[in-house]
Scaffold this motif. Structure first.
Motif, PDB file in Angstrom:
ATOM      1  N   THR A 103       0.965  -1.190   0.021  1.00 30.89           N
ATOM      2  CA  THR A 103       0.441  -0.339  -0.197  1.00 30.89           C
ATOM      3  C   THR A 103       1.042   1.209  -0.010  1.00 30.89           C
ATOM      4  O   THR A 103       1.674   1.333   0.941  1.00 30.89           O
ATOM      5  CB  THR A 103      -0.966  -0.056   1.437  1.00 30.89           C
ATOM      6  N   GLU A 105      -0.355   5.734  -0.128  1.00 32.57           N
ATOM      7  CA  GLU A 105      -0.526   6.242  -0.364  1.00 32.57           C
ATOM      8  C   GLU A 105       0.300   8.201   0.189  1.00 32.57           C
ATOM      9  O   GLU A 105       1.021   8.394   1.164  1.00 32.57           O
ATOM     10  CB  GLU A 105      -1.492   6.266   1.395  1.00 32.57           C
ATOM     11  N   ASP A 121      -1.203  -6.935  -5.347  1.00 31.69           N
ATOM     12  CA  ASP A 121      -1.612  -6.996  -4.434  1.00 31.69           C
ATOM     13  C   ASP A 121      -1.653  -5.080  -4.041  1.00 31.69           C
ATOM     14  O   ASP A 121      -1.022  -5.046  -3.015  1.00 31.69           O
ATOM     15  CB  ASP A 121      -2.335  -8.172  -3.204  1.00 31.69           C
ATOM     16  N   THR A 123      -2.586  -1.674  -3.609  1.00 36.74           N
ATOM     17  CA  THR A 123      -2.973   0.292  -3.557  1.00 36.74           C
ATOM     18  C   THR A 123      -2.676   1.496  -3.976  1.00 36.74           C
ATOM     19  O   THR A 123      -1.261   1.513  -2.555  1.00 36.74           O
ATOM     20  CB  THR A 123      -3.872  -0.355  -2.128  1.00 36.74           C
ATOM     21  N   LYS A 125      -2.802   5.290  -3.465  1.00 35.63           N
ATOM     22  CA  LYS A 125      -3.381   6.598  -3.361  1.00 35.63           C
ATOM     23  C   LYS A 125      -3.268   7.578  -3.389  1.00 35.63           C
ATOM     24  O   LYS A 125      -2.325   7.436  -2.184  1.00 35.63           O
ATOM     25  CB  LYS A 125      -5.004   6.130  -2.382  1.00 35.63           C
ATOM     26  N   THR A 142      -4.921  -0.996  -6.919  1.00 30.95           N
ATOM     27  CA  THR A 142      -6.422  -0.527  -6.980  1.00 30.95           C
ATOM     28  C   THR A 142      -5.598   0.882  -6.756  1.00 30.95           C
ATOM     29  O   THR A 142      -4.808   1.177  -6.023  1.00 30.95           O
ATOM     30  CB  THR A 142      -7.105  -0.805  -5.871  1.00 30.95           C
ATOM     31  N   ASP A 144      -6.472   4.978  -6.295  1.00 30.56           N
ATOM     32  CA  ASP A 144      -7.529   6.313  -6.593  1.00 30.56           C
ATOM     33  C   ASP A 144      -6.957   7.528  -6.841  1.00 30.56           C
ATOM     34  O   ASP A 144      -5.576   7.574  -5.713  1.00 30.56           O
ATOM     35  CB  ASP A 144      -8.312   6.380  -5.450  1.00 30.56           C
TER      36      ASP A 144
END
Length: 284
Positions: A103, A105, A121, A123, A125, A142, A144
């Motif tokens: 992840t 961010e 896997d 993420t 952001k 994913t 964003d």
């Protein structure tokens, strides 16, 4: 589980904290020696800096906040599982290779050459990236709010969902499978070649020879300004386009709906033109 807290320490030398476990670092510098945290586990890093190569390889359960990878900290995170990085600046290239459960961010990667390769896997952001070949061969991603400036973005990616992003990238999404892009802007030549199952929803795309050699293309409420020679040898098309398409060339099969197509090139010796339906809104 006892967690050892370490504050304001300057680590030097190769493998300075090799196989470290259950450690909480605050305002520490890892410098002048490669692989300082190789094979580490359950590590927290806050306001720390990495100044040399390979800081986090073969590691597990890593939490990073408000840290810095200096431009000499190349190939920073490889073969690592379960890592969360937030509010961090990464100045070095070739980061994130073959990682799992990653992840990122509020991250800026200013030299993202060969970054985020073969990861699973993932993420992302609120990420700002500059560099070629970002996201190559990744799966289950994913996204964003990604701002990408660099060519060949997400080459070979699978099972990818992108929202609210701006991608200035030539040859984006080549050799991909199962990609969905929503509420985003994409600018660059040769979009999506040799890919399968590509869906764009509420997107704006500018591309010379975009959407070619794709099997399974869906466009929903998309705009394609400055898009030329599009859909060549693309099959199973379901395209709903708002506004003008400059030119469409030799699609293989499907339906293309637009307000206007300035140039339609259908060569009967190249494709079976009966397999593609072209609809101009307002015209029967």
């Amino acid at each position: 589980m006892d967690i050892k807290k370490i504050s304001s320490w300057h680590y030097t030398g190769e493998r300075a904290v090799f196989q470290g476990k259950n450690l909480d670092f605050y305002e520490c510098l890892f410098d002048d020696g490669e692989s300082p945290l190789k094979e580490s586990e359950n590590i927290k890093l806050t306001k720390c800096e990495f100044g040399w190569k390979y800081p986090l390889w073969y590691s597990k359960d890593i939490s990073v906040d408000n840290c810095l990878w200096k431009d000499t900290a190349r190939a920073g995170v490889w073969y690592t599982e379960n890592i969360v990085i937030k509010n961090t600046s990464i100045l070095a290239p070739k980061n994130f290779r073959r990682c799992k459960n990653l992840t990122l961010e509020n991250i800026e990667i200013s030299n993202a050459l060969e970054t985020l390769w073969w990861c699973e896997d993932v993420t992302l952001k609120n990420i700002k990236v500059a560099g070629n070949y970002f996201g190559m061969n990744c799966s289950r991603v994913t996204v964003d709010k990604l701002e990408l400036n660099g060519d060949y973005g997400f080459d070979g990616a699978k099972d990818l969902v992108i929202r609210n992003s701006t991608l200035n990238t030539r040859d984006a999404f080549w050799n991909c499978e199962n990609v969905t892009v929503i509420d985003s802007t994409i600018s660059g030549e040769y979009f999506g070649w040799n890919s399968k199952n590509i869906t764009l929803i509420n997107c704006k795309v500018e591309s010379l020879q975009g959407f070619c050699y794709i099997d399974g293309l869906k466009l929903v409420n998309c705009r394609l300004p400055n898009t030329t020679l599009s859909f060549e040898y693309c099959e199973n098309i379901d395209a709903d386009i708002v506004g003008i398409v400059q030119s469409v060339k030799n699609p293989i099969s499907g339906v293309i709906v637009a307000d206007k197509i300035e140039e339609l090139i259908l060569e009967e010796d190249k494709v079976d033109v009966s397999k593609t339906k072209i609809v101009i809104r307002g015209k029967v």
